[in-house]
Design a protein around this motif. Structure first.
Motif, PDB file in Angstrom:
ATOM      1  N   HIS A  60       0.847  -1.187   0.000  1.00 42.28           N
ATOM      2  CA  HIS A  60       0.000   0.000   0.000  1.00 42.28           C
ATOM      3  C   HIS A  60       0.885   1.240   0.000  1.00 42.28           C
ATOM      4  N   THR A  61       0.287   2.410   0.123  1.00 39.73           N
ATOM      5  CA  THR A  61       1.042   3.659   0.259  1.00 39.73           C
ATOM      6  C   THR A  61       0.629   4.365   1.546  1.00 39.73           C
ATOM      7  N   ALA A  62       1.535   5.180   2.065  1.00 40.35           N
ATOM      8  CA  ALA A  62       1.250   6.003   3.244  1.00 40.35           C
ATOM      9  C   ALA A  62       1.808   7.393   2.984  1.00 40.35           C
ATOM     10  N   THR A  63       0.987   8.412   3.163  1.00 41.47           N
ATOM     11  CA  THR A  63       1.364   9.788   2.835  1.00 41.47           C
ATOM     12  C   THR A  63       1.113  10.694   4.023  1.00 41.47           C
ATOM     13  N   LEU A  64       2.137  11.433   4.430  1.00 38.09           N
ATOM     14  CA  LEU A  64       1.978  12.409   5.513  1.00 38.09           C
ATOM     15  C   LEU A  64       1.327  13.665   4.947  1.00 38.09           C
ATOM     16  N   LEU A  65       0.143  13.990   5.454  1.00 35.72           N
ATOM     17  CA  LEU A  65      -0.578  15.170   4.995  1.00 35.72           C
ATOM     18  C   LEU A  65      -0.081  16.421   5.727  1.00 35.72           C
ATOM     19  N   ARG A  66      -0.453  17.571   5.226  1.00 30.34           N
ATOM     20  CA  ARG A  66      -0.019  18.816   5.855  1.00 30.34           C
ATOM     21  C   ARG A  66      -0.570  18.973   7.255  1.00 30.34           C
ATOM     22  N   SER A  67      -1.675  18.345   7.541  1.00 22.14           N
ATOM     23  CA  SER A  67      -2.267  18.396   8.874  1.00 22.14           C
ATOM     24  C   SER A  67      -1.478  17.588   9.886  1.00 22.14           C
ATOM     25  N   GLY A  68      -0.557  16.742   9.403  1.00 21.81           N
ATOM     26  CA  GLY A  68       0.185  15.841  10.277  1.00 21.81           C
ATOM     27  C   GLY A  68      -0.409  14.455  10.325  1.00 21.81           C
ATOM     28  N   ALA A  69      -1.616  14.287   9.749  1.00 24.23           N
ATOM     29  CA  ALA A  69      -2.241  12.965   9.690  1.00 24.23           C
ATOM     30  C   ALA A  69      -1.602  12.144   8.570  1.00 24.23           C
ATOM     31  N   HIS A 597      11.607  43.199  20.924  1.00 28.84           N
ATOM     32  CA  HIS A 597      10.773  42.056  20.561  1.00 28.84           C
ATOM     33  C   HIS A 597      11.380  41.356  19.353  1.00 28.84           C
ATOM     34  N   ALA A 598      10.711  40.312  18.876  1.00 23.72           N
ATOM     35  CA  ALA A 598      11.105  39.623  17.646  1.00 23.72           C
ATOM     36  C   ALA A 598       9.921  39.626  16.691  1.00 23.72           C
ATOM     37  N   ALA A 599      10.215  39.692  15.385  1.00 20.96           N
ATOM     38  CA  ALA A 599       9.167  39.684  14.363  1.00 20.96           C
ATOM     39  C   ALA A 599       9.505  38.633  13.314  1.00 20.96           C
ATOM     40  N   VAL A 600       8.487  37.870  12.912  1.00 20.58           N
ATOM     41  CA  VAL A 600       8.676  36.788  11.941  1.00 20.58           C
ATOM     42  C   VAL A 600       7.579  36.868  10.889  1.00 20.58           C
ATOM     43  N   GLY A 601       7.969  36.847   9.612  1.00 20.30           N
ATOM     44  CA  GLY A 601       6.992  36.797   8.537  1.00 20.30           C
ATOM     45  C   GLY A 601       6.426  35.396   8.394  1.00 20.30           C
ATOM     46  N   LEU A 602       5.102  35.276   8.450  1.00 15.31           N
ATOM     47  CA  LEU A 602       4.453  33.979   8.324  1.00 15.31           C
ATOM     48  C   LEU A 602       4.253  33.627   6.857  1.00 15.31           C
ATOM     49  N   ARG A 603       3.961  32.363   6.607  1.00 20.63           N
ATOM     50  CA  ARG A 603       3.799  31.910   5.230  1.00 20.63           C
ATOM     51  C   ARG A 603       2.653  32.583   4.503  1.00 20.63           C
ATOM     52  N   ASP A 604       1.592  32.939   5.236  1.00 21.73           N
ATOM     53  CA  ASP A 604       0.416  33.516   4.587  1.00 21.73           C
ATOM     54  C   ASP A 604       0.570  35.010   4.344  1.00 21.73           C
ATOM     55  N   ARG A 655       5.763  26.761  11.160  1.00 22.24           N
ATOM     56  CA  ARG A 655       5.621  27.143  12.554  1.00 22.24           C
ATOM     57  C   ARG A 655       6.720  28.134  12.937  1.00 22.24           C
ATOM     58  N   VAL A 656       6.593  28.727  14.129  1.00 12.64           N
ATOM     59  CA  VAL A 656       7.532  29.753  14.581  1.00 12.64           C
ATOM     60  C   VAL A 656       8.260  29.269  15.826  1.00 12.64           C
ATOM     61  N   SER A 672      15.090  28.161  27.643  1.00 18.31           N
ATOM     62  CA  SER A 672      13.943  27.442  27.087  1.00 18.31           C
ATOM     63  C   SER A 672      13.616  27.886  25.673  1.00 18.31           C
ATOM     64  N   SER A 673      12.842  27.065  24.970  1.00 20.18           N
ATOM     65  CA  SER A 673      12.337  27.410  23.640  1.00 20.18           C
ATOM     66  C   SER A 673      10.904  26.935  23.523  1.00 20.18           C
ATOM     67  N   GLU A 674      10.170  27.519  22.603  1.00 18.37           N
ATOM     68  CA  GLU A 674       8.794  27.104  22.356  1.00 18.37           C
ATOM     69  C   GLU A 674       8.431  27.367  20.905  1.00 18.37           C
ATOM     70  N   VAL A 675       7.411  26.654  20.449  1.00 16.23           N
ATOM     71  CA  VAL A 675       7.013  26.717  19.042  1.00 16.23           C
ATOM     72  C   VAL A 675       5.539  27.090  18.946  1.00 16.23           C
ATOM     73  N   TYR A 676       5.241  28.029  18.044  1.00 14.72           N
ATOM     74  CA  TYR A 676       3.861  28.456  17.791  1.00 14.72           C
ATOM     75  C   TYR A 676       3.385  27.870  16.473  1.00 14.72           C
ATOM     76  N   ASP A 677       2.204  27.281  16.497  1.00  9.85           N
ATOM     77  CA  ASP A 677       1.595  26.711  15.292  1.00  9.85           C
ATOM     78  C   ASP A 677       0.471  27.634  14.824  1.00  9.85           C
ATOM     79  N   PRO A 678       0.659  28.352  13.707  1.00  7.55           N
ATOM     80  CA  PRO A 678      -0.392  29.263  13.229  1.00  7.55           C
ATOM     81  C   PRO A 678      -1.701  28.552  12.916  1.00  7.55           C
ATOM     82  N   ALA A 679      -1.620  27.252  12.582  1.00  3.39           N
ATOM     83  CA  ALA A 679      -2.837  26.517  12.222  1.00  3.39           C
ATOM     84  C   ALA A 679      -3.729  26.277  13.435  1.00  3.39           C
TER      85      ALA A 679
END
Length: 729
Positions: A60-69, A597-604, A655-656, A672-679
């Motif tokens: 069979h095939t298995a594909t990682l989707l953008r949602s992580g599923a 502060h810090a500023a990051v351009g998001l994909r959208d 993600r950021v 410490s570090s942390e990650v923000y998920d825009p979704a």
């Protein structure tokens, strides 16, 4: 506890040994077989059972989707199902239009999945269809020119075409190749291979070309050692150096170095090989690696590139009717193989999918002597997200960092004392984890800016030579020669802690900062550097003087400048620079004042601002600017308040990552570090650095998606250490 060392990360093996309290001396050599690990560590395992699929599946095939599923389709059935990593549950997602096995599934840029060809066990199909995760529906798309299974499918670098190569039908192998137009949903002919191939591999190289290796001329045909490369620009194939021997049913994995690791495969009808070799696309040569361990000959296995850069090889067949349960790990830096815990069952025709968590989901296949299985298990990759890499030759902070076109990272200047500047520069190569000298700046400087120009050269501008000496000079670094040269002109004013932004025109906009030690020297002026003439000229001034502000390039080509401190106090204001008109325009203000502060351009296209200092202390708040409306919206706050944090956009997740900084007077520097998920709008803890840090430099490594953090100011002064972050979310 003495932790294992000396062999890189060795992924699961090293971490498992460490958890067991074993020292490096206890296991100074790679282990010969999985039983050695089990004997040393008891029955503990790094494989965890996962809920089973609803259907037995093989091929069979298995594909990682953008949602992580993970989407699993076919395998002697037309059904498909979806694995939700967060809930660890499977759900049915309808059926394809045909029963398929030995088909391909390709994730398209849209997030949809293209499924092509395959066979039902009795006959092949030439149909293709697309799965849309947003609707859960399957839709037929253009069909191939012929019935085809056992082929390969590769999404080309453009994202606009999928290349389908070789395969077979009715015991006849194919040399033909077809291109699928993602936008039109149609197929077109392209150049054919020099020989028919099935059981081959296809690997997209960093150059955008596709490497095809080995296979057989047909299901019952001769075994091949040849290799050829497809050039999308011309639609033609060219032969490259052959492998050391014939292989079919082998694996090919693109390593972080850009080289390709080929492992195992059948050399005749009943015999698999334990050999492996690496192809260097730049040199066009093959180099043998050490062999897999004794009794580890295998074919039709899976090979998965882990976030650590190691390759996990699982299951398959050793030839004949013996299917394998064993698992081995290849570590490219040391060129060595290691054993790790075996799967819970032997598997052939299974899938292995690297999840966003860094774990590997293994599903289905056929156990030795049995039919296909619905069982699923998960390889737990215990490697931490942060690890130390080679140290710089000099401790430094307030330095600059630039990722060159080659992927090498350039660090320049900085200070080790806070009062005098460094003039040294050095370069980091991820492939060997080392730093080498990169020439000497014409002028020692810290708190300067560094901008990679369209030519590949790096412009370094302004900064300070000491606590009281401010600079207007600028210089260029040439990566081809490692030589620094002063620019023809200098800036109109001395400038430190300013921002520098590369415009679409190729010019560089420098804005704000300070020209001297006193608070009265804050600047609202801006100027432009023109690489074509090597000169500076004045640009329109901002509406106010700014220090500790940020500047972010928008998708429109305009530049967003946000916050900072001014002679009148801290500000929440923001303004836009339009290069076409050389004008600044006020835009929506943030909810609160902030600087540092810090500023990051998001994909959208939006811009996220995090942390900084507001009012009486460091803040954890975050907000997002929408260029379409000119308005800000607050999002979830970080887990930790951070002043002068470092931040970057992670690839390919979007993600950021935010790390380090100063937690304020009562907290001090942060590790410490942390990650923000825009979704999802959620912050997740992402591990700790080896030491608290601020004023470090952060660079993305384009080949691997890792983040390099180098130097900075620690609790005991300037740091020489550098660390790598491997995205695990």
């Amino acid at each position: 506890m003495n932790c294992p060392a000396g062999f890189g990360r060795m992924a699961a093996l090293v971490m498992t040994l460490a958890m067991a309290g074993c020292s490096h001396e206890d296991f100074a050599e790679p282990l010969d077989n999985p039983e050695d690990v089990s004997a040393a560590l008891g029955e503990s395992s790094i494989w965890a059972a996962a809920s089973s699929m609803s259907t037995q599946r093989m091929d069979h095939t298995a594909t990682l989707l953008r949602s992580g599923a993970v989407l699993v389709s076919g395998g002697q059935t037309a059904s498909a199902e979806l694995y939700d990593v967060k809930t660890a549950r499977w759900s049915n997602v309808g059926s394809m239009t045909a029963v398929r096995r030995r088909h391909t599934a390709t994730l398209l840029p849209s997030g949809k999945v293209l499924v092509v060809g395959g066979d039902s066990g009795a006959s092949s199909t030439g149909t293709a269809e697309v799965y849309d995760p947003s609707t859960g529906l399957w839709t037929a798309t253009g069909s191939l020119d012929t019935l085809r299974s056992g082929h390969t499918a590769t999404l080309l670098s453009s994202g606009a075409k999928v290349l389908v190569v070789g395969g077979d039908s009715a015991n006849v192998g194919f040399a033909t190749a077809r291109l699928y137009d993602v936008a039109a949903g149609t197929w077109a002919e392209t150049g054919s291979l020099s020989t028919p191939r099935t059981g081959h591999t296809a690997t997209l190289l960093a150059s955008g070309k596709v490497l095809v290796t080995g296979g057989r001329t047909g299901p019952n045909g001769g075994f091949l050692r040849t290799a050829e490369v497809y050039d999308p620009a011309t639609g033609t194939w060219s032969s490259v150096a052959p492998m050391s021997g014939v292989r079919s049913g082998h694996s090919a994995t693109l390593l972080l170095s850009g080289k390709v690791l080929v492992v195992g495969g059948l050399v005749d009808e009943l015999t698999a090989t334990r050999t492996a070799e690496v192809y260097d696309p730049v040199a066009g040569t093959w180099t043998a690696t050490v062999n897999m361990m004794t009794a580890e000959a295998r074919a039709q296995h899976t090979a998965t590139l882990l976030h650590s850069g190691e390759v996990l090889v699982a299951g398959g067949t050793s030839g004949g009717d013996l299917n394998l349960q064993s698992v081995v790990l290849y570590e490219p830096t040391s060129n060595r193989w290691y054993t790790t815990y075996s799967m819970t069952t032997s598997r052939l025709g299974h899938t292995a999918t690297l999840l966003n968590t860094g774990d590997v989901l293994v599903a289905g296949g056929r156990p030795d002597g049995g039919p296909g299985t619905a069982s699923v298990e998960r390889y737990i990759a215990p490697a931490p997200p942060w690890r130390l890499t080679g140290s710089m030759t000099a401790a430094r902070y307030y330095h600059s960092v630039t990722t060159l076109d080659s992927g090498v990272v350039l660090v320049a200047g900085g200070t080790a004392t806070g009062s005098s500047a460094l003039m040294g520069a050095e370069r980091y190569d991820e492939h060997d984890g080392t730093w080498v000298a990169a020439g000497t700046l014409a002028t020692p400087r810290f708190l300067h800016s560094a901008t990679k120009l369209a030519s590949g050269k790096v412009l370094v501008a302004g900064g300070q030579g000491s606590s009281s000496v401010f600079l207007a000079s600028a210089e260029l670094y040439d990566p081809a020669t490692s030589i620094w040269s002063p620019t023809t002109g200098v800036m109109a004013t001395t400038r430190s802690r300013h921002t520098a932004t590369l415009l679409d025109s190729g010019k560089v906009l420098v804005a704000g900062g300070r020209s001297g030690s006193s608070f009265s020297t804050l600047l609202n002026t801006a100027e432009l550097y023109d690489p074509a003439t090597g000169t500076w000229r004045a640009a329109a001034s901002m509406s106010r003087k700014r220090l500790y502000h940020t500047a972010t390039m928008l998708q429109s080509g305009r530049v967003l400048v946000v916050g900072g401190t001014t002679p009148d106090g801290d500000t929440n204001t923001a303004e836009l620079y339009d290069p076409a008109t050389d004008t600044w325009t006020a835009t929506g203000g943030m909810a609160a004042t902030r600087y540092g502060h810090a500023a990051v351009g998001l994909r959208d296209g939006r811009v996220m601002v995090v942390g900084g200092w507001s009012g009486r202390g460091a803040v954890a708040t975050a907000e997002v600017y929408d260029p379409a409306t000119g308005a800000w919206s607050t999002v979830a706050s970080m887990n930790t308040a951070r002043y002068t944090p470092m931040a970057t956009l992670l690839e390919p997740s979007g993600r950021v990552l935010v790390l380090g900084g100063d937690g304020g007077t009562s907290v001090g520097l942060l590790d410490s570090s942390e990650v923000y998920d825009p979704a999802t709008g959620v912050w997740t803890s992402s591990g700790s650095l080896s030491s608290p840090v601020t004023s470090a430099s952060v660079a993305k490594l384009p080949g691997s998606g890792r983040v390099l953090v180098c130097g900075g100011l620690g609790t005991s002064g300037a740091l020489v250490s550098t660390e790598l972050y491997t995205p695990a979310l």
